[in-house]
Design a protein around this motif. Structure first.
Motif, PDB file in Angstrom:
ATOM      1  N   ARG A 590      39.192  30.324  42.120  1.00 32.70           N
ATOM      2  CA  ARG A 590      37.949  31.033  41.803  1.00 32.70           C
ATOM      3  C   ARG A 590      37.841  32.352  42.566  1.00 32.70           C
ATOM      4  O   ARG A 590      36.779  32.945  42.627  1.00 32.70           O
ATOM      5  N   ILE A 591      38.904  32.764  43.182  1.00 31.90           N
ATOM      6  CA  ILE A 591      38.935  34.100  43.804  1.00 31.90           C
ATOM      7  C   ILE A 591      39.751  34.983  42.863  1.00 31.90           C
ATOM      8  O   ILE A 591      40.901  34.678  42.568  1.00 31.90           O
ATOM      9  N   HIS A 592      39.129  36.075  42.398  1.00 27.02           N
ATOM     10  CA  HIS A 592      39.805  36.926  41.414  1.00 27.02           C
ATOM     11  C   HIS A 592      41.012  37.636  42.003  1.00 27.02           C
ATOM     12  O   HIS A 592      42.081  37.638  41.426  1.00 27.02           O
ATOM     13  N   ASP A 593      40.790  38.212  43.178  1.00 27.93           N
ATOM     14  CA  ASP A 593      41.828  39.039  43.791  1.00 27.93           C
ATOM     15  C   ASP A 593      42.972  38.161  44.306  1.00 27.93           C
ATOM     16  O   ASP A 593      42.796  37.370  45.237  1.00 27.93           O
ATOM     17  N   ARG A 594      44.140  38.316  43.675  1.00 24.60           N
ATOM     18  CA  ARG A 594      45.266  37.439  44.034  1.00 24.60           C
ATOM     19  C   ARG A 594      45.709  37.617  45.477  1.00 24.60           C
ATOM     20  O   ARG A 594      46.093  36.657  46.137  1.00 24.60           O
ATOM     21  N   ARG A 597      43.258  35.905  47.569  1.00 24.70           N
ATOM     22  CA  ARG A 597      43.428  34.463  47.358  1.00 24.70           C
ATOM     23  C   ARG A 597      44.531  33.922  48.262  1.00 24.70           C
ATOM     24  O   ARG A 597      44.362  32.901  48.928  1.00 24.70           O
ATOM     25  N   ASP A 629      34.188  40.256  45.635  1.00 32.30           N
ATOM     26  CA  ASP A 629      35.330  39.973  44.767  1.00 32.30           C
ATOM     27  C   ASP A 629      34.925  40.121  43.303  1.00 32.30           C
ATOM     28  O   ASP A 629      35.641  40.722  42.498  1.00 32.30           O
ATOM     29  N   LYS A 630      33.747  39.612  43.001  1.00 30.31           N
ATOM     30  CA  LYS A 630      33.276  39.683  41.606  1.00 30.31           C
ATOM     31  C   LYS A 630      33.023  41.139  41.201  1.00 30.31           C
ATOM     32  O   LYS A 630      33.414  41.564  40.106  1.00 30.31           O
ATOM     33  N   LYS A 632      34.356  43.833  42.411  1.00 30.26           N
ATOM     34  CA  LYS A 632      35.630  44.543  42.253  1.00 30.26           C
ATOM     35  C   LYS A 632      36.317  44.122  40.961  1.00 30.26           C
ATOM     36  O   LYS A 632      36.942  44.952  40.278  1.00 30.26           O
ATOM     37  N   PHE A 633      36.189  42.849  40.635  1.00 28.83           N
ATOM     38  CA  PHE A 633      36.808  42.371  39.395  1.00 28.83           C
ATOM     39  C   PHE A 633      36.154  43.025  38.179  1.00 28.83           C
ATOM     40  O   PHE A 633      36.842  43.424  37.231  1.00 28.83           O
ATOM     41  N   ALA A 636      37.509  46.391  37.831  1.00 33.37           N
ATOM     42  CA  ALA A 636      38.879  46.336  37.313  1.00 33.37           C
ATOM     43  C   ALA A 636      38.877  46.046  35.812  1.00 33.37           C
ATOM     44  O   ALA A 636      39.672  46.618  35.055  1.00 33.37           O
ATOM     45  N   LEU A 637      37.964  45.181  35.433  1.00 37.64           N
ATOM     46  CA  LEU A 637      37.843  44.814  34.015  1.00 37.64           C
ATOM     47  C   LEU A 637      37.500  46.045  33.173  1.00 37.64           C
ATOM     48  O   LEU A 637      38.085  46.297  32.111  1.00 37.64           O
TER      49      LEU A 637
ATOM     50  N   GLN B 146      47.082  41.922  40.200  1.00 38.45           N
ATOM     51  CA  GLN B 146      46.052  41.735  41.231  1.00 38.45           C
ATOM     52  C   GLN B 146      44.908  40.843  40.766  1.00 38.45           C
ATOM     53  O   GLN B 146      44.358  40.080  41.540  1.00 38.45           O
ATOM     54  N   TRP B 147      44.557  40.951  39.501  1.00 40.03           N
ATOM     55  CA  TRP B 147      43.345  40.248  39.024  1.00 40.03           C
ATOM     56  C   TRP B 147      43.635  39.151  38.002  1.00 40.03           C
ATOM     57  O   TRP B 147      42.705  38.514  37.508  1.00 40.03           O
ATOM     58  N   VAL B 151      41.778  39.777  33.505  1.00 40.40           N
ATOM     59  CA  VAL B 151      41.309  41.165  33.559  1.00 40.40           C
ATOM     60  C   VAL B 151      41.561  41.886  32.218  1.00 40.40           C
ATOM     61  O   VAL B 151      40.949  42.919  31.937  1.00 40.40           O
ATOM     62  N   PHE B 162      35.639  33.926  35.168  1.00 40.24           N
ATOM     63  CA  PHE B 162      36.835  33.069  35.178  1.00 40.24           C
ATOM     64  C   PHE B 162      37.061  32.478  33.797  1.00 40.24           C
ATOM     65  O   PHE B 162      36.102  32.236  33.068  1.00 40.24           O
TER      66      PHE B 162
END
Lengths: 695, 173
Positions: A590-594, A597, A629-630, A632-633, A636-637, B146-147, B151, B162
């Motif tokens: 549940r953490i977007h940033d790998r 994570r 994290d959300k 930033k995601f 990115a999206l 990264q995402w 994404v 998610f």
């Protein structure tokens, strides 16, 4: 040369072994330890101290004092909450509790709850396999048995305790001859009165199986004293060949005292005492003060009977029995439910109630029973409900008879523990709670003066619990609600004796170490157990725990475990933490940033090594981090979407637009041409006005 | 019918107020500098042709021809304006073969500039677009790394972003 090198190596190895810290000595496999100073010798059983199927073993204190231990079963809920009260008793005629607690029992490789008693009992004055008669002389019985027992019972009463195990086979000689120092044995290792044979129980409780008799009252001890006296004074056992059902049938028909003394040839002053102790109506039964008064030589006037037992003017012919007593009818109805249901729905039975019994209360209650049985509709269980309520109507205060269950309402919790512990079907028990059969039982019992308010409220809550099918509720929820002292009976914890939330974590830690467990950390039992034991720790997480979303339920579990460990200040639980780490993998997902994570996973592994669940919980459930994290995601999206559109546009242009870039080309060409033109115009103008013309 | 007339009205209105004023000024200037106007009318013929035949956006293609055509005509126009404003002089000036050749050749140069520059620039633009495509692909790969695949926006996501996958849903206990 080679031999010399070998010698040298051996010397080095020996030196290294000497330097290495000594390994802690493993406890011998035939010894179980409780605390630091009690040892139980697993290979030395003491059958004379067996409590029914619960076995006695030799034990010893560090000081050398000899003791014995009684091993309890999880499904036979021991009366652990009374340990300290019993240990404080000053009386010398009762076995003294030294300690109690959970031990690891090597022969079974599982945990067991044990009671440790001082080994001062000696031998029982009457064993179970002997005929239940001792033929003691009145005077000896009075001085050696009755007097010490009455004094002990007075002390128990003053301490607000009920022994629940007064019987001839539980009286020991105290290692003295001629009954000079009799000792009363233990009664804490199982539910109240569990070890008592049914003849030692008042008639209502005698009808129940031992594990469903419910909370014992002091009046039950008084009754048991009466039966004990009778057993010790008679010369032969009249009931040895008689079936239990027949004994109860006779007791119902003739009354306990009358039936028990029919075969008793003895007469004398003790019979007056026995009569007072064996009264079937607990309100008529003697109190301990009355026993003392009788012992002082006072003649007691018989108590005024509040109600006269109902007797029909005409017998009802049922299954070959001519029945005149409603209580007897109630008893007989349980044996053949199909015939019983047909009978009570038939007109002759109603006519018999109305005309032969001529008891307005029973008539009204029977109508009430019919109406209330219909309240839940005439479904498949209607007949069972009606039968159960009819039995209650005919015999107020009798156990609840429903399908295959016979239980006093207070005993339903113990019954639930017994059923779950033996993996038995709980359907009938669930229906008793769902239809709140106890409410009707209490309503009828109220008429006979019993206090039922508390039990009514409890079962109303239990009924509400049974409506929910979620974790923490249902039949498992009711088990721990109705029997708060029950250990956790989860199949996951089969080899453990879990009595508190802290025990639960310790058991899971041990389980993880032994089985590399990484899933199934909770089930309906565990959650219901925590709900009953520590509502605060679980209530706020219950909704998430019941969520269909895996991550939500896992987060809730982590929070619960963290709360338990933090609040109890427990030691690190590295094995549990490592198991949890695998179990909680979806939370890391549940953490977007790998990158983040992986970093968090690495940190979590470090924390797991120390076994600190609260720290692990704070790491995984870091709200600020989650929020960042959300955010930033989301950015990115957006970026991905934007460049994706740009890419599609460019690809489309390159593929389908042959004039791609022409527009810009035109612009640049226009600029270049414009610049040249401007230069030409400027030059022409300058020439025109400087030299007198271009041409 | 009504639609056609309204479209025509729209076309008319495209000139606008400024255009109308400009047109008036040009006509007035043309009447004042009659010789110059006649000269320009003939000299700028390639520009008119280019403008009329230009189908490019904003008619940019004709700009370079117009600019170069005007640059070629300007010295002669200057001569007509400064020497004699008469129509005869203007016609005489424009009827000189050298004048016509210079003016129309300059318009041709404008066309050549346009052709060459557009070719070069378009080629450069294609290369630039290809480079940009590579950059985008790399950036997309970085974002995916990264995402994660979520994404891309191609997966159904929950409120927290998610993926909604069956293994994330459990049966009631």
């Amino acid at each position: 040369m080679a031999a010399k090198q070998d010698d040298k190596k051996q010397d080095e190895d020996k030196a290294a072994q000497d330097k290495a810290p000594p390994k802690p000595a493993l406890p011998p496999v035939n010894i179980a330890t409780l605390g630091s100073d009690i040892e139980i010798l697993c290979d030395q059983p003491m059958p004379q101290y067996n409590s029914g199927e619960l076995k006695g073993y030799a034990a010893r204190l560090k000081s050398g004092k000899s003791c014995f231990a009684v091993l309890c079963e999880n499904f036979l809920v021991p009366r652990t909450f009374l340990t300290s009260k019993f240990s404080q008793l000053a009386n010398m005629n009762i076995v003294r509790v030294v300690a109690s607690g959970v031990v690891y029992w090597p022969p079974e490789k599982k945990q067991r709850y044990v009671f440790i008693y001082e080994d001062t009992l000696g031998m029982p004055i009457l064993t179970r396999d002997q005929p239940q008669a001792l033929g003691m002389k009145h005077e000896r019985l009075m001085n050696a048995i009755i007097k010490p027992l009455v004094v002990l019972m007075l002390e128990l009463r003053d301490a607000d305790l009920v022994h629940g195990g007064i019987r001839a086979t539980n009286i020991y000689d105290g290692n003295a001859a001629n009954y000079e120092n009799i000792m009363l044995g233990e009664a804490l290792s199982a539910p109240p009165t569990y070890h008592q044979p049914s003849i030692y129980m008042p008639i209502e409780k005698a009808m129940c199986p031992p594990y469903a008799r419910g909370i014992s009252s002091f009046s039950d001890d008084i009754f048991a004293l009466g039966v004990t006296i009778l057993t010790l004074m008679r010369n032969e056992d009249p009931f040895s060949e008689m079936r239990e059902e027949e004994i109860i049938r006779q007791r119902l028909e003739h009354g306990t005292y009358s039936f028990f003394t029919t075969h008793q040839r003895s007469t004398g002053p003790l019979m007056e005492l026995v009569r007072g102790l064996l009264h079937d109506d607990w309100q008529q039964r003697w109190t301990i003060e009355e026993v003392l008064a009788w012992m002082d030589g006072k003649r007691l006037a018989p108590k005024k009977q509040k109600t006269v037992r109902t007797k029909a003017v005409r017998a009802f012919d049922y299954e070959g029995y001519k029945i005149v007593r409603p209580e007897s009818f109630a008893y007989e109805l349980q044996f053949n439910p199909k015939v019983a249901k047909d009978t009570i729905l038939g007109e002759p039975f109603e006519t018999w109630i109305q005309r032969s019994l001529s008891n307005d209360k029973i008539t009204t209650d029977f109508q009430d029973a019919k109406h209330s049985a219909e309240a839940h509709g005439k479904d498949g269980t209607f007949g069972d409900r009606l039968l159960s309520k009819t039995i209650t109507t005919l015999f107020p205060g009798a156990p609840i008879f429903y399908k295959n269950i016979r239980a006093m309402p207070e005993g339903l919790g113990y019954l639930a523990a017994y059923l779950f512990g033996n993996h038995a079907n709980t359907q009938a028990l669930e229906e008793i709670i769902k239809f709140n059969m106890v409410a009707f039982w209490a309503k009828i019992a109220e008429h006979s003066g019993a206090e039922t308010q508390n039990i009514k409220q409890r079962f109303e809550s239990a009924q509400a619990n049974s409506m929910h099918k979620k974790l923490g509720f249902g039949i498992e929820g009711n088990l721990y609600y109705l029997c708060p002292e029950a250990p956790c009976l989860s199949p996951i914890l089969n080899n453990y004796c879990v009595r508190s939330p802290e025990d639960l974590l310790m058991a899971l830690d041990d389980l993880c170490a032994k089985t590399n467990k990484s899933d199934g950390f909770f089930d309906k039992h565990i959650i219901a157990f925590l709900m009953a034991r520590d509502k605060k720790v679980i209530e706020s997480e219950l909704m998430e725990l019941n969520s269909f979303e895996v991550h939500q339920s896992k987060t809730a579990l982590l929070k619960i475990f963290a709360n338990i460990q933090e609040r109890a200040g427990m030691r690190g639980l590295p094995n549990l933490c490592k198991g949890l780490l695998i179990y909680l993998n979806p939370l890391f997902e549940r953490i977007h940033d790998r990158k983040l994570r992986e970093e968090i996973k690495k940190t979590a592994e470090g924390i797991a090594g120390s076994g600190n669940i609260p720290k692990l919980e704070r790491l995984i459930n870091n709200n600020k981090q989650k929020k960042d994290d959300k955010a930033k995601f989301v950015n990115a999206l957006r970026e991905y979407k934007m460049i994706n559109e740009e890419e599609s546009h460019l690809e489309n242009q390159l593929a389908n637009n042959p004039k791609f870039g022409f527009g810009t080309g035109y612009e640049i060409a226009a600029i270049i041409s414009g610049a040249i033109a401007a230069l030409v115009i400027l030059a022409a103008t300058i020439l025109q006005y400087s030299k007198g013309g271009v041409f | 019918m009504a639609k056609a007339s309204s479209q025509r009205r729209k076309k008319k209105s495209k000139i606008g107020l400024k255009g109308t004023i400009l047109l008036c000024v040009v006509i007035m200037m043309g009447m004042v500098f009659m010789g110059g106007a006649v000269f320009l009318l003939i000299a700028m013929a390639p520009s008119f042709v280019a403008v009329i035949s230009d189908r490019s956006k904003d008619r940019l293609r004709s700009f370079s021809i117009c600019f170069m055509n005007f640059a070629g005509a300007f010295p002669f126009l200057l001569d007509v304006i400064t020497t004699n404003q008469s129509i005869d002089y203007a016609l005489n000036a424009i009827s000189q073969p050298a004048t016509v050749v210079i003016i129309y050749a300059s318009a041709g140069i404008g066309y050549l500039i346009n052709w060459a520059v557009v070719g070069i620039v378009a080629n450069m633009m294609v290369q630039k677009a290809k480079k940009r495509l590579n950059t985008i692909e790399e950036r997309k790969a970085t974002l995916r790394e990264q995402w994660g695949p979520e994404v891309t926006g191609e997966m159904k996501l929950d409120s927290d972003g998610f993926p909604i996958e069956p293994e994330n849903i459990q049966n009631p206990k």
